[in-house]
Design a protein around this motif. Structure first.
Motif, short mmCIF file in Angstrom:
data_model
loop_
_atom_site.label_atom_id
_atom_site.label_comp_id
_atom_site.label_asym_id
_atom_site.label_seq_id
_atom_site.Cartn_x
_atom_site.Cartn_y
_atom_site.Cartn_z
N ALA A 250 0.82 -1.22 0.00
CA ALA A 250 0.00 0.00 0.00
C ALA A 250 0.84 1.26 0.00
CB ALA A 250 -0.94 0.00 1.21
N SER A 251 2.04 1.20 0.58
CA SER A 251 2.81 2.43 0.79
C SER A 251 3.84 2.71 -0.30
CB SER A 251 3.53 2.36 2.15
OG SER A 251 4.49 1.32 2.17
N GLY A 252 4.06 1.79 -1.24
CA GLY A 252 5.06 2.04 -2.26
C GLY A 252 5.03 0.99 -3.35
N ASN A 253 5.94 1.11 -4.30
CA ASN A 253 6.06 0.18 -5.43
C ASN A 253 7.40 -0.54 -5.36
OD1 ASN A 253 3.70 0.60 -7.36
ND2 ASN A 253 4.35 2.71 -7.06
N PHE A 254 7.38 -1.83 -5.07
CA PHE A 254 8.62 -2.59 -4.96
C PHE A 254 8.57 -3.82 -5.86
CE2 PHE A 254 8.07 -0.28 -1.00
CZ PHE A 254 9.26 0.43 -0.96
N SER A 255 8.15 -3.59 -7.12
CA SER A 255 8.06 -4.67 -8.09
C SER A 255 7.25 -5.82 -7.47
CB SER A 255 9.46 -5.10 -8.52
OG SER A 255 9.40 -6.07 -9.54
N TRP A 256 7.73 -7.06 -7.67
CA TRP A 256 6.99 -8.20 -7.09
C TRP A 256 7.61 -8.68 -5.78
CZ3 TRP A 256 8.96 -8.78 -12.23
CH2 TRP A 256 10.21 -9.39 -12.31
N LEU A 257 8.48 -7.88 -5.16
CA LEU A 257 9.12 -8.31 -3.92
C LEU A 257 8.10 -8.63 -2.84
CD1 LEU A 257 11.56 -8.71 -2.05
CD2 LEU A 257 11.55 -6.24 -1.63
N ASN A 258 7.15 -7.73 -2.61
CA ASN A 258 6.20 -7.92 -1.52
C ASN A 258 5.22 -9.05 -1.80
OD1 ASN A 258 6.30 -4.43 -1.65
ND2 ASN A 258 7.26 -5.59 -0.01
N VAL A 259 4.68 -9.10 -3.03
CA VAL A 259 3.72 -10.16 -3.33
C VAL A 259 4.42 -11.52 -3.37
CG1 VAL A 259 2.07 -8.68 -4.51
CG2 VAL A 259 3.91 -9.72 -5.82
N LEU A 260 5.68 -11.55 -3.74
CA LEU A 260 6.41 -12.82 -3.71
C LEU A 260 6.69 -13.26 -2.28
CD1 LEU A 260 7.78 -15.15 -5.07
CD2 LEU A 260 9.77 -13.71 -5.53
N THR A 261 7.01 -12.32 -1.40
CA THR A 261 7.19 -12.66 0.02
C THR A 261 5.88 -13.16 0.61
OG1 THR A 261 8.90 -10.94 0.18
CG2 THR A 261 8.01 -11.80 2.24
N ILE A 262 4.77 -12.52 0.25
CA ILE A 262 3.45 -13.00 0.68
C ILE A 262 3.22 -14.42 0.17
CG2 ILE A 262 0.96 -12.67 0.36
CD1 ILE A 262 1.53 -9.63 0.33
N THR A 263 3.57 -14.66 -1.07
CA THR A 263 3.38 -15.98 -1.67
C THR A 263 4.14 -17.06 -0.90
OG1 THR A 263 3.06 -15.01 -3.86
CG2 THR A 263 3.74 -17.32 -3.78
N ILE A 264 5.39 -16.76 -0.55
CA ILE A 264 6.18 -17.72 0.22
C ILE A 264 5.57 -17.93 1.60
CG2 ILE A 264 8.47 -18.22 1.16
CD1 ILE A 264 9.57 -16.37 -1.11
N ALA A 265 5.08 -16.84 2.21
CA ALA A 265 4.47 -16.95 3.54
C ALA A 265 3.20 -17.79 3.51
CB ALA A 265 4.17 -15.56 4.09
N VAL A 266 2.47 -17.75 2.41
CA VAL A 266 1.24 -18.54 2.29
C VAL A 266 1.54 -20.03 2.45
CG1 VAL A 266 -0.45 -19.33 0.57
CG2 VAL A 266 -0.11 -16.89 0.96
N SER A 267 2.73 -20.45 2.02
CA SER A 267 3.07 -21.88 2.12
C SER A 267 3.17 -22.36 3.56
CB SER A 267 4.40 -22.16 1.39
OG SER A 267 5.50 -21.58 2.09
N ALA A 268 3.24 -21.43 4.53
CA ALA A 268 3.35 -21.81 5.94
C ALA A 268 1.99 -21.92 6.63
CB ALA A 268 4.21 -20.78 6.69
N LEU A 269 0.91 -21.65 5.92
CA LEU A 269 -0.43 -21.71 6.51
C LEU A 269 -0.99 -23.12 6.39
CD1 LEU A 269 -1.86 -18.39 5.00
CD2 LEU A 269 -0.57 -18.70 7.13
N ASP A 270 -1.41 -23.70 7.51
CA ASP A 270 -1.93 -25.06 7.45
C ASP A 270 -3.44 -25.05 7.31
OD1 ASP A 270 -2.82 -24.33 9.95
OD2 ASP A 270 -1.89 -26.00 11.02
N SER A 271 -4.07 -26.22 7.46
CA SER A 271 -5.50 -26.36 7.21
C SER A 271 -6.36 -25.61 8.22
CB SER A 271 -5.89 -27.84 7.21
OG SER A 271 -5.55 -28.45 8.46
#
Length: 480
Positions: A250-271
């Protein structure tokens, strides 16, 4: 004991979400390459690929372009990557045999690796290595008809830990303002590419800026250790990181760095956090288990130097210790600029330069230019030229290999280059002279904004590139 520990169906939904999101980011990366490569690294680009592969051997920069390069071949490679990843977004490999899934996910990794390794400064950003590292691990996650392999899930946690903890440590070792919590007094204004909300973030009360910095330290220096705790602690830690990354989106433009970090974090969410029931899941074949364990051993072995870097006083960020970007170091903004300088390119079609010469300004798509123009939302798209132009005022060595050539491209009205701009004041015609000036930019105050409607205030400082013209041979030279 058997192999019961090897897979965990509780991460079936998160594995699927991770794969879909990663494929979408890959797709964006290939589309960025298609749109920008000719002007930046094409045969007639600012830093052509053929020049690099002629002097750098394959072992130092592994790439399919060592075997052949043409602009048409690069486009074919990028289109192949885009089509394959678009298919992965829609789940074409979900019901495939395990070996097919591995091969299909390996395709974008090999193709994008080939681009990064010949892209030089245009592909030197940390999120390029992050995409390749996450993409390498994705190869071995298996199709939707099989439970996710636990060793690869742990490797994704290790990657997420290094991304966050590395960013936190580089801040604590870097600029003093991170330790006294004042960096965000400046950051929203001086970051590489402010977004539509950056002006509002900049004008938050200073106590909230200190709270932002404190929350960043907590998320990056404390929370990452909870990733290796049992659930639900690990999932909660990942969720905290996701929220923090959304704040950065929301606060800036950092290419896909933030959405990629979110993507990796999603892999840690269980059922418990992603309550989707998996279908009946097949047992992984023995050969696949052996491959996954071999990859795990390889990654752990290569992790020694990145892990040592995390605790080193001489910590470096966004660096690859191996040619394939398998295990890397990450981090950002160890130092914060307190003032914003921008290069402004101008041209004129007048035949001679005089004190009365009228200069017209080129406008870029993402970087600040016209003070009346509101900063744009660009991310997760990546404007490579705009980003590099932010670095140049910090140190002109960033542009010494290509800045003069950029002026030359503007002088000849190069079509590929003009496609990277928002506005060409000469509508595709050639100017007679081009120059670049250095400006000091700052956000308007709320009062100034109400009065003028402007988002920026700027004032000229000095010449960054004296007027250039084309000589008889079509080479840009300094104007007399």
């Amino acid at each position: 004991m058997g192999w019961d520990w090897f897979t965990d169906p509780d991460y079936w939904a998160s594995r699927l979400a991770f794969q879909r999101m990663l494929a979408a980011i890959y797709l964006i990366a290939f589309l960025v390459a298609l749109n920008q490569f000719r002007a930046l690294i094409g045969t007639r680009g600012l830093l052509p690929v053929p020049q690099l592969v002629a002097r750098v051997p394959f072992r130092l920069a592994p790439s399919v372009f060592h075997f052949h390069y043409s602009d048409r071949f690069f486009a074919a490679v990028a289109w192949t990557g885009a089509l394959v990843t678009a298919a992965l977004v829609f789940g074409v490999a979900d019901s495939a045999p395990v070996w097919v899934s591995l091969v299909v996910w390996a395709v974008p990794w090999v193709l994008y690796q080939s681009m990064v390794n010949v892209g030089r400064i245009w592909y030197s950003f940390g999120w390029e290595s992050l995409l390749l590292e996450a993409g390498f691990l994705a190869i071995f996650l298996g199709p939707a008809g099989m439970a996710p392999p636990v060793p690869v899930l742990w490797l994704l946690l290790w990657l997420l830990f290094r991304v966050e903890f590395g960013a936190g440590m580089i801040k604590m070792r870097g600029d003093r303002c991170w330790r006294d919590l004042t960096c965000l007094y400046y950051h929203h204004e001086t970051q590489p590419m402010p977004g539509p909300l950056s002006w509002y973030f900049h004008h938050l009360p200073k106590p909230l800026h200190k709270l932002e910095a404190l929350a960043s330290h907590f998320t990056q220096l404390v929370v990452p250790f909870a990733l290796f705790a049992p659930q639900p602690a690990s999932g909660i830690a990942a969720a905290v990181m996701i929220v923090t990354q959304l704040w950065l989106v929301a606060s800036g433009n950092f290419s896909w760095l933030n959405v990629l970090t979110i993507t990796i974090a999603v892999s840690a969410l269980d059922s418990k956090l992603l309550p989707f029931s998996p279908p009946p899941l097949a047992e992984p074949p023995l050969w696949y288990r052996v491959v996954v364990l071999a990859v795990t051993a390889l990654v752990l072995g290569l992790s020694y130097r990145p892990a040592r870097n995390l605790v080193s006083r001489g910590q470096i960020m966004n660096f690859s210790f191996d040619r394939l970007h398998l295990v890397n170091t990450y981090g950002a903004f160890g130092s914060i600029s307190t003032v914003r300088h921008e290069l402004v390119f101008e041209g004129t079609d007048e035949p001679d330069l005089t004190p009365a010469t009228v200069w017209r300004e080129y406008e870029f798509k993402g970087k600040p230019g016209d003070p009346r123009r509101r900063p744009r939302q660009v991310a997760p798209y990546h404007l490579r030229l705009d980003w590099m132009l932010w670095f140049v005022p910090l140190s002109f060595r960033y542009g010494e290999s290509w800045l003069e050539r950029l002026a030359g491209k503007l002088l000849v009205a190069d079509r590929a280059m003009l496609k990277l701009l928002r506005h060409d004041p000469f509508r595709g015609e050639r100017p007679t002279f081009v120059r670049a000036r250095l400006f000091r930019y700052r956000f308007t105050t709320p009062a100034e904004r109400r009065e003028t409607g402007d988002w920026w205030v700027r004032r000229p400082l000095e010449s960054a590139l004296d007027p250039r013209r084309l000589n008889a041979e079509g080479v840009p030279v300094a104007a007399e």
